[in-house]
Design an enzyme around this catalytic site. Structure first.
Site, PDB file in Angstrom:
ATOM      1  N   ASP A   1       0.818  -1.221   0.000  1.00 37.50           N
ATOM      2  CA  ASP A   1       0.000   0.000   0.000  1.00 37.50           C
ATOM      3  C   ASP A   1       0.847   1.264   0.000  1.00 37.50           C
ATOM      4  O   ASP A   1       0.448   2.291   0.536  1.00 37.50           O
ATOM      5  CB  ASP A   1      -0.966   0.010   1.202  1.00 37.50           C
ATOM      6  CG  ASP A   1      -1.789  -1.257   1.241  1.00 37.50           C
ATOM      7  OD1 ASP A   1      -2.210  -1.701   0.166  1.00 37.50           O
ATOM      8  OD2 ASP A   1      -1.975  -1.815   2.330  1.00 37.50           O
TER       9      ASP A   1
ATOM     10  N   HIS B   1      -4.532  -2.663  -5.761  1.00 35.29           N
ATOM     11  CA  HIS B   1      -3.946  -1.401  -6.208  1.00 35.29           C
ATOM     12  C   HIS B   1      -5.065  -0.454  -6.622  1.00 35.29           C
ATOM     13  O   HIS B   1      -6.027  -0.871  -7.245  1.00 35.29           O
ATOM     14  CB  HIS B   1      -3.013  -1.629  -7.397  1.00 35.29           C
ATOM     15  CG  HIS B   1      -1.764  -2.371  -7.052  1.00 35.29           C
ATOM     16  ND1 HIS B   1      -0.989  -2.998  -7.986  1.00 35.29           N
ATOM     17  CD2 HIS B   1      -1.153  -2.563  -5.868  1.00 35.29           C
ATOM     18  CE1 HIS B   1       0.062  -3.549  -7.386  1.00 35.29           C
ATOM     19  NE2 HIS B   1      -0.032  -3.304  -6.097  1.00 35.29           N
TER      20      HIS B   1
HETATM   21  P1  IMP Z   1      -2.371 -12.795   3.164  1.00 37.82           P
HETATM   22  O1  IMP Z   1      -1.290 -12.517   2.177  1.00 37.82           O
HETATM   23  O2  IMP Z   1      -3.750 -12.507   2.616  1.00 37.82           O
HETATM   24  O3  IMP Z   1      -2.262 -14.133   3.804  1.00 37.82           O
HETATM   25  O4  IMP Z   1      -2.190 -11.750   4.371  1.00 37.82           O
HETATM   26  C1  IMP Z   1      -1.037 -11.788   5.214  1.00 37.82           C
HETATM   27  C2  IMP Z   1      -0.713 -10.394   5.739  1.00 37.82           C
HETATM   28  O5  IMP Z   1      -0.261  -9.576   4.654  1.00 37.82           O
HETATM   29  C3  IMP Z   1      -1.906  -9.629   6.333  1.00 37.82           C
HETATM   30  O6  IMP Z   1      -1.434  -8.808   7.371  1.00 37.82           O
HETATM   31  C4  IMP Z   1      -2.407  -8.774   5.166  1.00 37.82           C
HETATM   32  O7  IMP Z   1      -3.080  -7.624   5.616  1.00 37.82           O
HETATM   33  C5  IMP Z   1      -1.098  -8.438   4.504  1.00 37.82           C
HETATM   34  N1  IMP Z   1      -1.233  -8.179   3.054  1.00 37.82           N
HETATM   35  C6  IMP Z   1      -1.345  -9.095   2.069  1.00 37.82           C
HETATM   36  N2  IMP Z   1      -1.403  -8.504   0.872  1.00 37.82           N
HETATM   37  C7  IMP Z   1      -1.322  -7.186   1.098  1.00 37.82           C
HETATM   38  C8  IMP Z   1      -1.305  -6.045   0.239  1.00 37.82           C
HETATM   39  O8  IMP Z   1      -1.371  -6.124  -0.988  1.00 37.82           O
HETATM   40  N3  IMP Z   1      -1.206  -4.833   0.856  1.00 37.82           N
HETATM   41  C9  IMP Z   1      -1.099  -4.715   2.204  1.00 37.82           C
HETATM   42  N4  IMP Z   1      -1.105  -5.753   3.042  1.00 37.82           N
HETATM   43  C10 IMP Z   1      -1.216  -6.976   2.498  1.00 37.82           C
HETATM   44 MG    MG Z   2      -2.817  -2.268  -1.689  1.00 42.73          MG
END
Ligand code: IMP
Ligand code: MG
Length: 333
Positions: free
Chosen positions: A13, A43
């Protein structure tokens, strides 16, 4: 011929979507190729009064001459992919690799409850369980799914051929350095390595073929989900500063902290950054909103940037001054 890899320097982000969207228009790459985990990414791109939220396709689709590709290291949710191809009008120029992994109902179900959801704050997109199944060698791949057959191409071959033919290729990372499975704040991380090396492996680009690595930092740090965040601000303080944000995928409120030089230095090292892109400068310095040249920035904003360059020993080349794709200062020659 240039290959440019864009990755996040903090916890995702950072505003990569907007930067990639700008580079896609400005540098006119032949191919924009996505690495990274899967549809856990979100995004946001703003073009005039249009806002696009993208989870599967690369963010460069506003350039209608470019081909959009997804590398074999990425897991795909076919429903989301097909909807984005339709919504963003990229039919005929969107491609995936035959080895992209496939997210199915079982992965969504496993991601919506239990440890991943409660402890890690997973996005619930099925990405983690699909990558776990891939490691177990039981995950279906794109080549196993009939309805995807028209989208399949040899992504590593395409991008390497484009580079050999002196075309530009833009490689899009997702998440951020400290969500990397190897280098992040384990276990509060995503299910893949998402540093530049990992993103390149995802798309089939070897280390000697990488020309530029742009690490994107936001002017402050945010984190969505659980896990450590040094010097985290209280909600009230974050709100006062105008730093309250909400996740693109989950709608969850993001936690916030000041720009973190220790993390930034490590991100520069882990990614072998050649350039820095700094986003949301206008949130820190409202007098910079919408500016397109460095000279027009206020003294304080210039000092903030100079300090980052000195501390990190890397040039800040692309600066975001507002939400629109064109709210950019581009200091590359
Ligand atoms: P997962 O990848 O969905 O298993 O999430 C694991 C951790 O990564 C969590 O804390 C999510 O909030 C974070 N996370 C996963 N993808 C993103 C992203 O694209 N932006 C920000 N945080 C992410
Ligand atoms: Mg994002």
């Amino acid at each position: 011929m240039t290959s440019t890899v864009v990755v996040g320097g903090f916890f995702g982000d950072e505003g990569k979507g907007k930067i990639i969207s700008y580079l896609a228009m400005k540098d006119n790459p032949k191919i924009i190729v996505r690495g990274g985990a899967g549809p856990n990414a979100g995004h946001t791109i703003r073009d005039g009064d249009k806002v696009y939220k993208v989870r599967m396709l690369p963010c460069g689709f506003l350039n209608k001459n470019a081909k959009m590709m997804i590398g074999p290291g990425v897991v795909i949710n076919p429903d989301i992919l097909k909807k984005e191809i339709q919504d963003f009008n990229t039919s005929g120029r969107s491609f995936i690799d035959q080895y992209c992994g496939i997210i199915e109902e079982t992965h969504l179900a496993r991601d919506s409850k239990g440890e991943l959801k409660e402890k890690i704050g997973s996005t619930g997109s099925g990405t983690g369980p699909a990558n776990a199944d891939r490691a177990m060698r039981v995950l279906k791949l794109a080549k196993d799914i009939d309805s995807l057959s028209s989208l399949i191409t040899d992504v590593p071959q395409e991008i390497n051929s484009a580079l050999s033919a002196n075309e530009n290729v833009l490689v899009e990372g997702t998440q951020g350095t400290f969500l990397s499975l190897w280098h992040g704040t384990y276990p509060f991380v995503t299910s893949k390595d998402v540093t530049a090396s990992g993103i390149c492996a995802d798309v089939g680009l070897g280390p000697t073929k990488v020309d530029e690595v742009i690490v994107v930092f936001k002017s402050y740090v945010t984190r969505v989900g659980t896990g450590p965040l040094n010097n985290e601000l209280s909600l009230e303080d974050a709100e006062k500063k105008g730093w309250l944000e909400f996740g693109t995928v989950t709608g969850r409120q993001r936690r916030a902290a000041n720009f973190d030089f220790d993390l930034a230095k490590r991100a520069i090292m882990l990614n072998s950054a050649t350039q820095i892109s700094l986003t949301k400068l206008d949130i820190l310095f409202p007098d910079c909103a919408g500016k397109n040249s460095f000279d027009e920035l206020s003294k304080n904003a210039k000092a903030f940037i100079k300090n980052i360059e000195d501390e990190l020993n890397t040039p800040v080349t692309i600066i975001g001054t507002g939400p629109d794709t064109n709210d950019i200062i581009d200091r590359r020659n």
